[in-house]
Design a protein around this motif. Structure first.
Motif, short mmCIF file in Angstrom:
data_model
loop_
_atom_site.label_atom_id
_atom_site.label_comp_id
_atom_site.label_asym_id
_atom_site.label_seq_id
_atom_site.Cartn_x
_atom_site.Cartn_y
_atom_site.Cartn_z
N ARG A 98 69.03 58.81 49.00
CA ARG A 98 70.26 58.22 48.47
C ARG A 98 70.92 59.14 47.46
N ASP A 125 76.88 63.03 38.17
CA ASP A 125 75.91 62.69 39.21
C ASP A 125 75.68 63.90 40.11
N ILE A 129 64.88 55.21 47.83
CA ILE A 129 65.96 55.95 47.17
C ILE A 129 65.89 57.45 47.43
N ARG A 189 62.25 59.06 41.84
CA ARG A 189 61.15 58.55 42.67
C ARG A 189 59.86 59.33 42.41
N ASN A 244 68.00 60.79 42.63
CA ASN A 244 67.10 59.69 42.98
C ASN A 244 65.75 60.18 43.49
N THR A 291 72.69 58.22 41.31
CA THR A 291 71.51 57.91 40.52
C THR A 291 71.43 56.42 40.30
N ILE A 292 70.31 55.82 40.60
CA ILE A 292 70.16 54.37 40.44
C ILE A 292 70.16 53.97 38.98
N ARG A 341 60.57 49.84 47.10
CA ARG A 341 61.91 49.89 46.51
C ARG A 341 62.24 51.30 46.01
N HIS A 363 69.47 53.33 31.10
CA HIS A 363 70.71 53.25 31.86
C HIS A 363 71.77 54.20 31.29
#
Length: 343
Positions: free
Chosen positions: A64, A11, A61, A20, A16, A67-68, A57, A38
């Motif tokens: 943040r 990570d 991010i 985005r 993020n 990583t989502i 939504r 994923h």
């Protein structure tokens, strides 16, 4: 178009923000859809994904960390064996192009897939700043900022106790974090993988500082640093299942040698994963956003087999072959700039 994205390897602050930018550019700018796989390459192999939506939504991010989409390391042999599965999963999901975001390993896999006919545009990320073809990668500025703050704090406690403080930072094969954080904090010596260190020279520097009345010494050590041949033994940690060298704590081993040879009191701080966690700096948010947006544009222009890169202040496209040809390492001149302030 229908675009697939994934985040591979470790990570990194700014992932993020890149996600985005890709999602918003594809959906809002081109009317294309985006699928997020994923856990990096594992999600592509196992067909685990989510539909990415724009709006509030994804906007939230930007600042943040992590990583989502999640990330994971995948053995290269598994990728090689899974080529047919990858092609099938991309076809089954109607994926027209893939944007992998990652470091050396991820971009190497991206080039391999590109050579096998998969339409790919890579996005570089790593806190080590060691990807070829780009001047900076996002995540690096955050890591240096975190290390700088920690070292600034250690100066005061080291001086209060008349100690030697060794700070071990990340940097497996490239010492950019150690170099920049060390220069920014006035470290008295810096060890990087590109320049084998001589423990006798370090001990002489430490003794000289205390002899002239200085009260402390700060050394910044990249985790991949190694001693010059014949100067000090370093434990061999072997390699992990992915072929990566396992490090055995070079700063702690240096500390033992320094105490024995100089009699100084030494303490070691290993910053570890804290360097790549948490909120990205403004620089990394902006760089990740610019790279992600340019990657999305490149996909729609059909600029495949390439990676987005920062060249000076502009975002450019470079072949994946250039990006993975060799690591971007600290050149001798940059190290010598820092060394002029040692002692």
């Amino acid at each position: 178009m229908r675009i697939g994205i994934l985040t591979g390897g470790g990570d990194c602050p700014g992932l993020n923000a890149a996600i985005r930018a890709i999602v918003r550019t594809c959906l809002d700018g081109h009317g294309s859809s985006v699928v997020g796989f994923h856990d990096g390459w594992r999600g592509l192999l196992e067909n685990s994904w989510r539909e990415m939506a724009s709006g509030s939504r994804v906007d939230r991010i930007l600042s943040r960390g992590g990583t989502i989409l999640g990330t994971a390391r995948v053995n290269p042999d598994r990728l090689t064996a899974g080529l047919d599965t990858i092609h099938q999963n991309l076809a089954d999901n109607g994926i027209d192009a893939l944007i992998p975001i990652g470091g050396e390993g991820t971009l190497t896999a991206a080039k391999w897939l590109s050579d096998e006919g998969v339409p790919v545009v890579g996005v570089p990320k790593t806190i080590d700043n060691d990807i070829g073809g780009t001047d900076y990668t996002f995540g690096f500025d955050t890591a240096v900022s975190i290390a700088t703050d920690a070292i600034d704090r250690l100066h005061t406690t080291a001086e209060s106790h008349r100690r030697v403080m060794l700070v071990e930072v990340m940097g497996r094969h490239a010492g950019w974090i150690a170099l920049d954080a060390g220069m920014a904090t006035g470290a008295h010596f810096i060890a990087v993988p590109e320049r084998p260190f001589d423990i006798e020279e370090i001990c002489a520097l430490i003794s000289s500082r205390f002899e002239r009345g200085d009260k402390h010494v700060i050394g910044v050590i990249a985790e991949g640093s190694a001693p010059a041949a014949g100067t000090m033994d370093l434990r061999d940690g072997g390699v992990d299942e992915y072929g990566h060298e396992l490090f055995t704590g070079v700063a702690a081993q240096m500390a033992t040698q320094i105490e024995r040879r100089t009699g100084a009191e030494v303490r070691t701080t290993v910053l570890g994963y804290v360097q790549r966690g948490g909120t990205p700096t403004p620089f990394d948010r902006i760089l990740a956003t610019r790279l992600g947006a340019r990657a999305a544009e490149a996909v729609h222009r059909g600029e495949f087999g390439q990676m987005v890169a920062l060249r000076g202040t502009e975002i450019a496209m470079v072949p994946l072959s250039e990006a993975v040809r060799e690591l971007r390492r600290v050149p001798p001149a940059r190290y010598d700039e820092a060394a002029a302030f040692f002692g």
